[in-house]
Design an enzyme around this catalytic site. Structure first.
Site, short mmCIF file in Angstrom:
data_model
loop_
_atom_site.label_atom_id
_atom_site.label_comp_id
_atom_site.label_asym_id
_atom_site.label_seq_id
_atom_site.Cartn_x
_atom_site.Cartn_y
_atom_site.Cartn_z
N ARG A 35 0.88 -1.36 -0.06
CA ARG A 35 -0.32 0.53 -0.02
C ARG A 35 0.79 1.62 0.04
NH1 ARG A 35 -1.14 1.91 4.73
NH2 ARG A 35 -2.11 0.07 5.69
N TYR B 79 -16.83 17.67 -13.92
CA TYR B 79 -17.24 16.33 -13.65
C TYR B 79 -18.57 16.21 -13.06
CZ TYR B 79 -17.71 11.13 -13.46
OH TYR B 79 -18.13 10.02 -12.62
N ASP C 244 -7.75 19.33 -13.34
CA ASP C 244 -8.34 17.79 -14.06
C ASP C 244 -7.58 17.96 -15.49
OD1 ASP C 244 -9.08 15.94 -14.99
OD2 ASP C 244 -11.08 15.95 -13.07
N LYS D 195 -8.66 7.11 -18.48
CA LYS D 195 -9.13 7.79 -20.60
C LYS D 195 -8.50 8.09 -20.82
CE LYS D 195 -12.87 8.79 -17.51
NZ LYS D 195 -13.26 7.94 -17.25
O1 P1T Z 1 -13.91 7.76 -13.61
P1 P1T Z 1 -12.80 8.16 -12.13
O2 P1T Z 1 -11.29 7.20 -12.64
O3 P1T Z 1 -12.78 7.58 -10.97
O4 P1T Z 1 -12.91 9.56 -13.41
C1 P1T Z 1 -13.36 10.32 -12.49
C2 P1T Z 1 -13.10 11.34 -13.41
C3 P1T Z 1 -12.56 12.60 -13.06
N1 P1T Z 1 -12.45 14.00 -14.30
C4 P1T Z 1 -12.92 13.72 -15.17
C5 P1T Z 1 -13.18 14.98 -15.99
C6 P1T Z 1 -13.64 13.08 -15.01
O5 P1T Z 1 -14.13 12.94 -16.74
C7 P1T Z 1 -14.01 11.47 -14.38
C8 P1T Z 1 -14.08 10.74 -15.21
N2 P1T Z 1 -14.86 10.29 -16.50
C9 P1T Z 1 -16.39 9.85 -16.27
C10 P1T Z 1 -16.78 8.57 -15.79
C11 P1T Z 1 -17.10 9.87 -17.39
O6 P1T Z 1 -17.57 9.43 -18.67
O7 P1T Z 1 -17.47 11.51 -18.07
#
Ligand code: P1T
Length: 415
Positions: free
Chosen positions: A73, A125, A199, A224
């Site tokens: 961890r 988001y 972000d 992503k």
């Molecule tokens: O899904 P995750 O890995 O926890 O990421 C969150 C997140 C943070 N910032 C942005 C700009 C994002 O688009 C996302 C996650 N977004 C999606 C799952 C979506 O479909 O828009």
């Protein structure tokens, strides 16, 4: 801490000044000293041998066992390889990986304490906004304001909330693709002694480097573009500052929202082709955006790579390309959007973004359904807004798919 630095550090030093593609393929990824394996091994052990008891605590932690690993961890060799390569990709000094983008976000909010204020961009988001409004505010007593974030508007918001500790930007935003001036807002945030978090998920480190534009922290959902293959959920935070890194390492270990070694391996593999994929995402997205602009079924197209993007000058200043994300407003609202999405055959109707396969969705009833309706209306997130994540398939097939789905949606207008 020592482990991240030690994941092929002399190897890393050799490649640190090289180009993006060379860095992501080599930094942190020296051949395995045990076997000579060229590919970073997946290190599954949860614990690591210690030569003498009791030294693996506090300030002595990094010195106590030679290789810098104690418990998975706290640190793990495969994760450290990914973190080291990612830090080099982002032009940062330190990167810290988390179990999801949201785990990275919640861990960053742990830098604050009850009573602190955060100024966030309004079109953040949906999951980030839900966490801010419904967990961090009521449970931890952190307050948030949501604004359209130009440097002037940010300055005005600081006047209402002097002592604000953190500014949270997302650029381009999800899903209206609003772009904010990172250099401009960094200057305002720093004048008021606040940290700027950006972000960077929608552009990825290849397209945009928030740290070199003045941000203190760049955050990405690795799920992503960085991983890029729709098979890992992960987040990452990158910083230049040693003190911030120390604080975040403490939170990363203490909160424990860390990714496992398999996912770290896959994310590292994805990262190696980020630059190649991003170029193709942008080429395809520009062609698809132009096809959408040419259709009378489309009221408006928002794509940072088009001259019609309202902040095109800013995009040219801070991004390499327009990226792979397109938002458009379809005539007829939700009924036509629904038919369009149901009719696609190459694009897949699904949440998420940034992978090799093209995806399409309706943010109002999918990814951003948790954003209050009045807030959605205020930022232009209407029922007719369709979000496309343009993949790296053949561009002619993508255009044909979009055009035939628009033709199917047209029928709804006369039903
Ligand atoms: O899904 P995750 O890995 O926890 O990421 C969150 C997140 C943070 N910032 C942005 C700009 C994002 O688009 C996302 C996650 N977004 C999606 C799952 C979506 O479909 O828009």
């Amino acid at each position: 801490m020592a482990a991240a630095a030690s994941a092929g550090s002399s190897h890393g030093a050799h490649f640190a000044a090289k180009g993006f593609g060379t860095r992501v393929i080599h930094v942190g990824q020296a051949p395995d000293p045990v076997s000579g394996a060229v590919t970073t091994p997946i290190s599954l052990s949860t614990t690591f041998v210690q030569t003498t008891p009791g030294l693996a605590t506090g300030a002595d932690q990094a010195l106590s066992y030679g290789k810098g690993y104690e418990y998975s961890r706290t640190n793990n060799p495969t994760r450290a390889a990914f973190e080291t390569a990612l830090a080099a990709a982002e032009g940062g000094k330190h990167a810290l990986a988390f179990g999801s983008g949201m785990a990275a976000t919640t861990s960053l909010i742990h830098l604050l304490k009850s009573g602190d204020h955060v100024i966030s961009i309004d079109d953040v988001y949906g999951g980030t906004q839900r966490y801010f409004r419904r967990t961090a505010a009521p449970t931890y007593g952190i307050s948030f304001s949501f604004i359209d974030m130009t440097p002037e508007m940010l300055e005005a918001e600081f006047a209402k909330h002097p002592g604000t500790k953190m500014v949270w930007a997302e650029t381009p935003t999800n899903p209206t693709l609003k772009v904010c001036d990172i250099e401009g807002i960094a200057a305002v945030a720093h004048k008021h002694g606040a940290l700027l978090v950006v972000d960077n998920t929608f552009m990825s480190p290849w397209n945009q480097q928030p740290l070199s534009l003045g941000a203190d922290i760049s955050m990405n959902s690795v799920t992503k573009f960085i991983n890029g293959h729709s098979d890992v959920v992960m987040g990452v935070v990158t910083v230049k500052c040693d003190e911030l890194n120390e604080k975040l390492r403490f939170i990363q270990n203490g909160v424990g929202a860390v990714p496992g070694p398999h996912d770290s391996y896959l994310a590292l593999r994805g990262l190696k082709t980020l630059h190649v994929r991003m170029q193709r995402h942008a080429e395809n997205a520009l062609v698809v955006a132009k096809a959408l602009e040419a259709s009378d079924m489309v009221e408006k197209v928002v794509y940072p790579g088009l001259d019609s993007h309202p902040q095109r000058a800013l995009v040219l200043k801070q991004c390499k390309t327009g990226g792979g994300m397109i938002t458009f407003y379809i005539k007829g609202g939700l009924p036509t959007a629904r038919r369009f999405l149901e009719s696609l055959k190459v694009f897949t109707l699904a949440e998420s973004l940034g992978a090799v396969e093209s995806l399409a969705e309706s943010p109002a009833i999918m990814t951003h359904a948790s954003v209050p309706a009045e807030q959605r209306a205020a930022i232009g997130l209407t029922d007719g807004l369709v979000r496309l994540s343009v993949g790296i398939e053949d561009e002619a097939d993508l255009v044909e798919d979009i055009e035939s789905a628009l033709a199917a949606a047209r029928a709804v207008l006369s039903e």
